[in-house]
Design a protein around this motif. Structure first.
Motif, short mmCIF file in Angstrom:
data_model
loop_
_atom_site.label_atom_id
_atom_site.label_comp_id
_atom_site.label_asym_id
_atom_site.label_seq_id
_atom_site.Cartn_x
_atom_site.Cartn_y
_atom_site.Cartn_z
N UNK A 1 18.68 2.53 -1.06
CA UNK A 1 18.26 2.80 -2.43
C UNK A 1 16.76 2.99 -2.59
N UNK A 2 16.01 2.71 -1.55
CA UNK A 2 14.55 2.83 -1.64
C UNK A 2 14.15 4.24 -1.22
N UNK A 3 12.97 4.68 -1.66
CA UNK A 3 12.57 6.06 -1.32
C UNK A 3 12.19 6.19 0.15
N UNK A 4 12.40 7.37 0.67
CA UNK A 4 11.95 7.69 2.03
C UNK A 4 10.73 8.59 1.88
N UNK A 5 9.79 8.46 2.75
CA UNK A 5 8.65 9.38 2.75
C UNK A 5 7.52 8.92 1.85
N UNK B 1 7.81 2.24 -7.86
CA UNK B 1 7.20 3.22 -6.95
C UNK B 1 7.35 4.62 -7.54
N UNK B 2 6.30 5.39 -7.42
CA UNK B 2 6.37 6.79 -7.86
C UNK B 2 6.31 7.67 -6.62
N UNK B 3 7.30 8.52 -6.48
CA UNK B 3 7.33 9.43 -5.32
C UNK B 3 7.44 10.86 -5.85
N UNK B 4 7.27 11.84 -5.00
CA UNK B 4 7.43 13.22 -5.48
C UNK B 4 8.83 13.48 -6.03
N UNK B 5 9.83 12.69 -5.58
CA UNK B 5 11.21 12.89 -6.04
C UNK B 5 11.51 12.17 -7.34
N UNK C 1 0.84 -1.18 0.00
CA UNK C 1 0.00 0.00 0.00
C UNK C 1 0.89 1.25 0.00
N UNK C 2 0.65 2.14 -0.98
CA UNK C 2 1.40 3.40 -1.05
C UNK C 2 0.64 4.45 -0.25
N UNK C 3 1.32 5.09 0.67
CA UNK C 3 0.66 6.07 1.53
C UNK C 3 1.52 7.33 1.69
N UNK C 4 0.90 8.26 2.35
CA UNK C 4 1.58 9.52 2.65
C UNK C 4 2.82 9.28 3.53
N UNK C 5 2.76 8.21 4.36
CA UNK C 5 3.88 7.94 5.29
C UNK C 5 4.80 6.83 4.80
#
Lengths: 479, 416
Positions: free
Chosen positions: B69-73, B88-92, B45-49
């Motif tokens: 190597x994995x995203x934080x946040x 995974x898609x993150x803001x970065x 599950x992809x979440x805000x946290x």
């Protein structure tokens, strides 16, 4: 306390004048029974591994312990393992029987260390066998074959041949306590060191409940989920474990502490089995008996069984009796039967259990023999060694002048002619019949007793007995 | 007091396809963005946290502590590219994450076209000297060694290593133009190096033999003379006063020396805990600690049978004779999508080693013989458990390996 007094205390702790040889003999029986169990237990993996090596395969990464490395001992093949297995088993059986005890102990101690080290080299060393291994070496250093052994039977027989009293077997020795103490100290270190490690390396966080909860869940025993789900139980359990472990050394210096620490340790091992699936730790269960005066146990059992002061006390004593003398051995037998054939376990255990039951019975028979006769003395040496239930009071009619007052119905002529057995009710057996009656009460001979009632055996036995008894002066009796 | 965050983080999913789940993380999930089911595996599950793992059976959701190597946040969206690669898609930016071992790589658009083939290690060097496979090297006292690595991989090569006999591939730390491998435990070890591309594909491994020296005080050359000398001294101290005083006193003195030596060695073993000195061993087991909300991993093997049933099986059911169910026992079975190195799990190819299967397929064969049923799938799982004030709670199961191996690309229905 001055240094001299301290030295004296240390000396008395390790080398008391009244060190019981029976206690040491009992401990030898326990350790060698465990060793036989262990040999077969490890053989299940060691022998197939050795077979693989002989076929050119490596059963796994060989990570030898230090002494194997220093001696340049590599993974052994099947040939070597067969020889080690054979010699080790022979030494273990001889050590259990107490024949050439010291030599058997040394061979068994060295080879069992090697045997276990091979198993560990393919997996990893464990701590539950430390006290056991050191205990085997300790047995070799003490007079562990002086009682409850074939060596002691041979000594009695030798004394009888030399015209000495065969009933006079040594009971104590200043070196008898040494192996027991060494085992006790190793066991204490085995409990105290983990406790101190927890204090030093983990600190108070170890008793926060979550630590024990995690340990239980990682090992996932049958009751792990139940106990781990109660944080307060985990906290209480952690405190108890830490307390028992760190203060376990109290059993060495305060005998009454045994009533808390020994059941505490058994409870601890049971709980680790149920919650962490560690296995029964049968080795440690049995080694804890090193803290008990084994020589007093039969008498204690008899007293507990017979003393009937109040119903409550009787109930309490008999419950303890059942727990300690029947349920505990039953549990041990159950574990042993998982590795060794059931018939072998029962056959070995039968004499000990039977001896205990005999011990509980009231009333002992009087056995009257001719102390001036070499054959009779040797027979008595044998019978005394077999009388584990202490069923017979033995009298030499030549030296016991007051005997006729106790048994006025027996004349000197009759006593001179035959060995006599007088039961508490006054019933008298003599000659072959006395031996036949006695065989029911001798744990090792009991299985043979029914055969002595087969048709023709009694007549044959009486005739042989008569012939030997009547001609004993001619066949080395020494009258 | 510590019960409060536990209750406050209880979360109701608004998504109709998921049931109500209890959040085991005291901080809660924050806003839920998306979820995806791994083929034969759990729901991520992809979440805000960050990334969470849902256990639909236990109705819990738990935060994943992602590795290097994995995203934080915050994670905005996710989808399985292959069963063992999660995008995974993150803001970065975009990342690839290994859903079993939780390490990842950020996707680099500029470098991603630089190399199209499988990742490769081109050279391994220490200082200026180039190393060949199986070279023997000495690490520093802390068990670390600096290496210069060159490799080719899509998106640029990153490097990982693992100890023979250990299941985890660890990252090498980059320090200027070299990489730091380690720390390794004291003693001799075989390690494997691999280059990894942005698709988390591994190169053929490069083996090295490393040795970490023991601290000087613990080497055989120091320890043995000290122990031997002390023992001798002890015996002299015990025996000297007893000389000429009769055999009984001499025997007592000798036994006193024996007792002191044996107890002393046991105390020494307890101070320097190492089982190698058996029968003198340390007793530092179970000294690790846990706190509220600590996470545990338990390895497990789950067999699915052709009749549709499935159950957990023990390693011994499939012929693994190594005692204790540890990750170590499962090493021959762990093949987390790293097909290129699977043969390294078997030190003797073609022969069954350790009295156990060398591969997951062998394990399956033995298991079928033992249970008398056809096995459809074998799943090697890391069963996660979170320790809470209300007791341990199931926190999802990570899929470490699958037999037969999953197809290379996920089907559309496996993705959100």
């Amino acid at each position: 306390m001055g240094p001299t007094q301290l030295l004296q205390r240390i000396r008395h702790h390790w080398f008391p004048q009244q060190g019981s040889l029976v206690r040491l003999g009992g401990l030898r029986l326990i350790l060698f029974a465990l060793l036989i169990f262990d040999i077969f237990n490890y053989a299940q993996t060691i022998i197939p591994d050795a077979a693989r090596i002989s076929h050119g395969e490596l059963p796994g990464p060989w990570r030898p312990v230090l002494f194997l490395e220093l001696l340049h001992l590599g993974p052994p093949g099947l040939e070597i393992i067969r020889i080690v297995f054979g010699v080790l088993l022979a030494a273990a059986v001889l050590g259990f029987l107490g024949l050439w005890t010291r030599l058997s102990c040394w061979i068994a101690a060295f080879l069992s260390t090697y045997w276990t080290a091979i198993a560990y080299a393919y997996t990893q060393p464990h701590h539950d066998k430390v006290a056991f291994t050191i205990g085997l070496f300790a047995l070799a250093l003490g007079p562990s074959g002086a009682r409850l052994s074939l060596d002691s039977l041979r000594n009695r027989e030798r004394r009888a041949r030399q015209g000495k009293d065969p009933l006079q077997a040594p009971k104590t020795d200043p070196f008898a306590m040494f192996p027991i103490r060494l085992l006790q100290w190793t066991l204490v270190l085995g409990y105290t060191a983990p406790g101190l490690s927890k204090w030093i390396l983990a600190g108070p966080k170890w008793v926060n409940g979550y630590t024990l909860m995690g340990i239980m869940m990682e090992h996932n025993g049958p009751l792990a989920s139940f106990f781990a789900s109660q944080l307060w139980l985990c906290i209480a359990g952690s405190i108890l474990v830490l307390f028992v472990q760190t203060t376990f050394s109290a059993v060495l210096f305060w005998p009454k502490a045994r009533w808390f620490y020994l059941p505490g340790a058994l409870f601890f091992h049971t709980m680790t089995w149920l919650t962490m699936d560690t296995g029964p730790y049968i080795t440690l269960w049995l080694l804890l008996l090193a803290f008990l005066p084994l020589q007093k146990l039969p008498l204690t059992a008899r007293l507990w069984y017979r003393k009937n002061r109040t119903p409550l006390r009787t109930l309490r004593r008999r419950t303890l009796l059942i727990l300690l003398f029947f349920l505990f051995p039953a549990y041990v037998l159950f574990i042993f039967a998982r590795i060794l054939p059931l018939w072998l376990v029962l056959l070995t255990a039968f004499p000990f259990i039977f001896a205990l039951i005999l011990h509980l019975r009231s009333g002992r028979s009087d056995l009257i023999y001719d102390g001036g006769c070499g054959i009779c003395r040797r027979a008595l040496a044998f019978l005394r060694s077999m009388d584990w239930g202490e069923r017979f009071r033995v009298f030499d009619f030549r030296s016991q002048r007051a005997l006729h007052l106790k048994h006025p119905g027996l004349s000197l002529q009759e006593l001179d002619a035959d060995i006599h057995l007088v039961e508490p009710g006054g019933k008298v057996y003599k000659g072959f019949d006395a031996y036949r009656r006695m065989s029911w009460e001798l744990p090792l001979l009991c299985p043979l007793a029914p055969f002595l009632y087969l048709p023709g055996i009694a007549n044959f036995g009486r005739r042989v007995y008569r012939r030997v008894a009547d001609h004993r002066s001619k066949i080395g009796c020494g009258i | 007091m510590f019960l409060l965050p536990f209750f406050s983080c209880a979360l109701l999913f608004q998504t109709p396809s998921l049931p109500d789940l209890q959040c085991l993380d005291p901080g809660g999930t924050g806003k839920i963005h998306a979820f995806a089911k791994q083929p034969h595996g759990p729901v991520f599950v992809a979440t805000e946290r960050g990334l969470f793992l849902a256990d639909l059976k236990a109705k819990t959701i738990d935060r994943l502590d992602l590795r290097d190597g994995a995203p934080r946040g915050e994670i905005l969206s996710l989808r399985f590219v292959t069963p063992f690669r999660l995008r995974l898609q993150t803001p970065e930016g975009s990342y690839h994450l290994h859903p079993a071992w939780l390490f990842g790589r950020k996707l680099n658009k500029e470098k991603s076209t630089a190399w199209g083939g499988s990742p490769k290690i081109l050279s391994v060097a220490r200082g200026e000297s180039r190393l060949s496979p199986n070279s023997s090297l000495l690490t520093d006292a802390k068990g670390k060694i600096s290496l210069r690595l060159q490799g080719k991989a899509k998106g640029g090569a990153s490097y990982r290593w693992r100890l023979e006999g250990h299941h985890l591939w660890r990252p090498l730390k980059q320090k200027r133009d070299s990489y730091i491998l380690g720390p390794i435990p004291p003693g001799k070890h075989r390690v494997f190096l691999v280059a990894m591309d942005e698709n988390l594909k591994f190169s053929h491994p490069f083996p090295l033999n490393l040795k970490r020296p023991l601290p000087r005080g613990l080497t055989k050359a120091t320890l043995l003379p000290i122990v031997g000398g002390s023992t001798l001294l002890l015996f002299v101290l015990f025996l000297l006063p007893a000389l000429g005083k009769g055999p009984k006193l001499r025997k007592r003195a000798f036994l006193g020396g024996v007792a002191t030596t044996l107890i002393g060695l046991q105390v020494l073993a307890a101070i320097i805990p190492h089982a190698k000195g058996w029968p003198f061993v340390g007793f530092t087991m179970y000294t690790q600690t846990n706190s509220a909300y600590s996470l545990l991993y338990r390895p497990a093997i789950e067999a699915s049978f052709v009749d549709g049933s499935h159950r957990e099986v023990s390693p011994s059911d499939g012929g693994i004779t190594v005692p204790y169910t540890t990750f170590r026992a499962l090493i021959p079975l762990l093949n987390p999508g790293i097909q290129q190195v699977s043969h390294l799990h078997d030190p003797h190819p073609g022969k069954r080693s350790l009295g156990s299967p060398s591969r997951i397929e062998d394990f399956k064969d033995v298991l079928e013989q033992n249970v008398g049923r056809r096995v459809q799938h074998l799943r090697i799982l890391a069963v996660r458990v979170r320790l809470t004030p209300k007791g341990p709670r199931p926190a999802g199961k990570l899929l470490l390996a699958l037999a037969p191996p999953p197809p290379g690309k996920s089907s559309k229905e496996q993705e959100r």
